[in-house]
Scaffold this active site. Structure first.
Site, PDB file in Angstrom:
ATOM      1  CE  LYS A  27       0.617 -17.816   0.081  1.00  0.00           C
ATOM      2  NZ  LYS A  27      -0.465 -18.803   0.290  1.00  0.00           N
ATOM      3  CG  ASP A  45      -3.253 -19.225   2.165  1.00  0.00           C
ATOM      4  OD1 ASP A  45      -2.408 -19.117   3.072  1.00  0.00           O
ATOM      5  OD2 ASP A  45      -3.018 -19.793   1.092  1.00  0.00           O
ATOM      6  CE1 TYR A  55      -3.232  -2.786   0.030  1.00  0.00           C
ATOM      7  CE2 TYR A  55      -4.176  -1.791   1.979  1.00  0.00           C
ATOM      8  CZ  TYR A  55      -4.227  -2.733   0.981  1.00  0.00           C
ATOM      9  OH  TYR A  55      -5.270  -3.613   0.925  1.00  0.00           O
ATOM     10  CG  ASP A 104      -7.197  -3.086   4.053  1.00  0.00           C
ATOM     11  OD1 ASP A 104      -8.090  -2.750   4.872  1.00  0.00           O
ATOM     12  OD2 ASP A 104      -7.216  -2.763   2.858  1.00  0.00           O
TER      13      ASP A 104
HETATM   14 MG    MG Z   1      -9.735  -1.529   4.961  1.00  0.00          MG
END
Ligand code: MG
Ligand code: NAI
Length: 336
Positions: A174, A207, A125, A231
């Site tokens: 991950k 996951d 991000y 997020d």
């Molecule tokens: Mg969000």
């Protein structure tokens, strides 16, 4: 001693839920003074700026802000104010508790009590190297993870666990696929974890973590992870406990911290006086914890829980026919 905080009443339902929240804080005897500053659409309409300098100055001065949701005008050239605030104050920790409350339409009404600690400044991000090729056929993005960024967020999570008497930190990653970036995060997380022998630490691939959260959410205590995973996971967790009306969040840096509700300005119900104030109130409880007023924070959370339990003042999103003001009065009346 009186603490002054910056207060942003925000847009849409923002002023309604902020007024309700401040009334409850006053009834609690939190001893706070408020400096009201503007941001978002209301600020834009008055000053031509979404995030006026006076607002930044007030947050820098008081170091703590309570913020209602802001409307970012739709259209070119308006970047997110929330992202701007995170950048300006280097608010690296996004801290989102998810706790089961009664009468909230949650599928897991009894036993969720976890906190997601999301790295808020780097990774996917940060927007570095965003490029689309001239023919529009290829898009790229640089994901940068640093030792410094990883270390401070993992340390924040472990310190939070120690401070709040929590037992376990789950590192979500991950690293099996994203070997360089997630790999570095995991390596640093292991180093930090070794410095906190009293706190259990486990690792989960993201996951699998999502599946586990849905199947056995009660196994989680503190989750720490990178920006993108955090997020998604933190919204998943908000969903576990009944959704937006009860999800608070904090954005915390070394020099400033901003506390808020996770939901937006809800233009569809703005001005009707029926918005649920609980998410912002729970954000205010996080703020009291941050101000080292844990006893006050506990009383506030207990009063919210008791009011949800009594189900006599619930707003329409919770299936009731109550008002924001009525809900707040009922909570204030139950402050022990
Ligand atoms: Mg969000
Ligand atoms: P939203 O969260 O405002 O609304 C989604 C749905 O949830 C609506 O039906 C709304 O009525 C309901 N809802 C939200 N909060 C509620 C509450 N406290 N009580 C009862 N019902 C509630 O999301 P939406 O519609 O996507 O965004 C609206 C505006 O909010 C946009 O301008 C967006 O940019 C902004 N926004 C701001 C955020 C912030 O400042 N932190 C976060 C998310 C959105």
């Amino acid at each position: 001693m009186t603490t002054t905080i910056a207060v942003i009443r925000g847009d849409g339902i923002g002023p309604e839920i902020m007024d309700a929240t401040l009334q409850v804080l006053d009834a609690l005897g939190a001893g706070l003074r408020y400096e009201f500053v503007e941001a978002g659409l209301s600020a834009y309409e008055k000053t031509g700026e979404l995030l006026p300098q006076a607002t930044l100055d007030a947050i820098a001065q008081h170091r703590v802000a309570l913020k209602s949701p802001l409307t970012t005008p739709v259209g070119e050239g308006f970047s997110s104010i929330n992202v701007a605030l995170r950048r300006r104050f280097d608010l690296y920790a996004n801290v989102r508790p998810a706790v089961s409350f009664p009468n909230t339409r949650s599928r897991f009404a009894q036993n969720v009590d976890l906190i997601t600690v999301r790295e808020n400044t780097e990774g996917a991000y940060a927007g570095e190297g965003q490029q689309v090729s001239e023919d529009g056929a290829t898009a790229t993005l640089i994901q940068k993870i640093t030792r410094r960024g990883s270390e401070r967020i993992v340390r924040y999570a472990f310190d939070l666990a120690v401070r709040t008497g929590r037992r376990k930190v789950t590192v979500v990653h991950k690293a099996n696929i994203l070997k360089s970036t997630s790999g570095l995060f995991l390596k640093v997380a292991r180093e930090v974890a070794a410095q906190y022998p009293a706190i259990e630490c486990n690792e989960l691939i993201v996951d699998n973590c999502c599946m586990q959260l849905v199947m056995r959410p009660e196994q989680f205590d503190v989750i720490v992870t990178t920006n993108l995973f955090g997020d998604i996971i933190s919204d998943l967790c908000a969903g576990l406990v009944g959704g937006l009306g009860l999800a608070p969040g904090a954005n915390i840096g070394a020099d400033a911290a901003i506390f808020e509700a996770v939901h937006g300005s809800a233009p569809d119900i703005a001005g009707k006086g029926i918005a649920n104030p609980c998410a912002l109130l729970l954000g205010a409880a996080q703020m009291l914890d941050h101000l080292q007023q844990a006893a006050l924070a506990g009383r506030l959370r207990d009063a919210i829980r008791a009011t949800l339990e009594a189900a006599d003042s619930l707003t329409p999103d919770l299936g009731g026919s109550g008002t924001t003001q009525g809900f707040a009065r009922a909570i204030a009346a139950r402050l022990g």
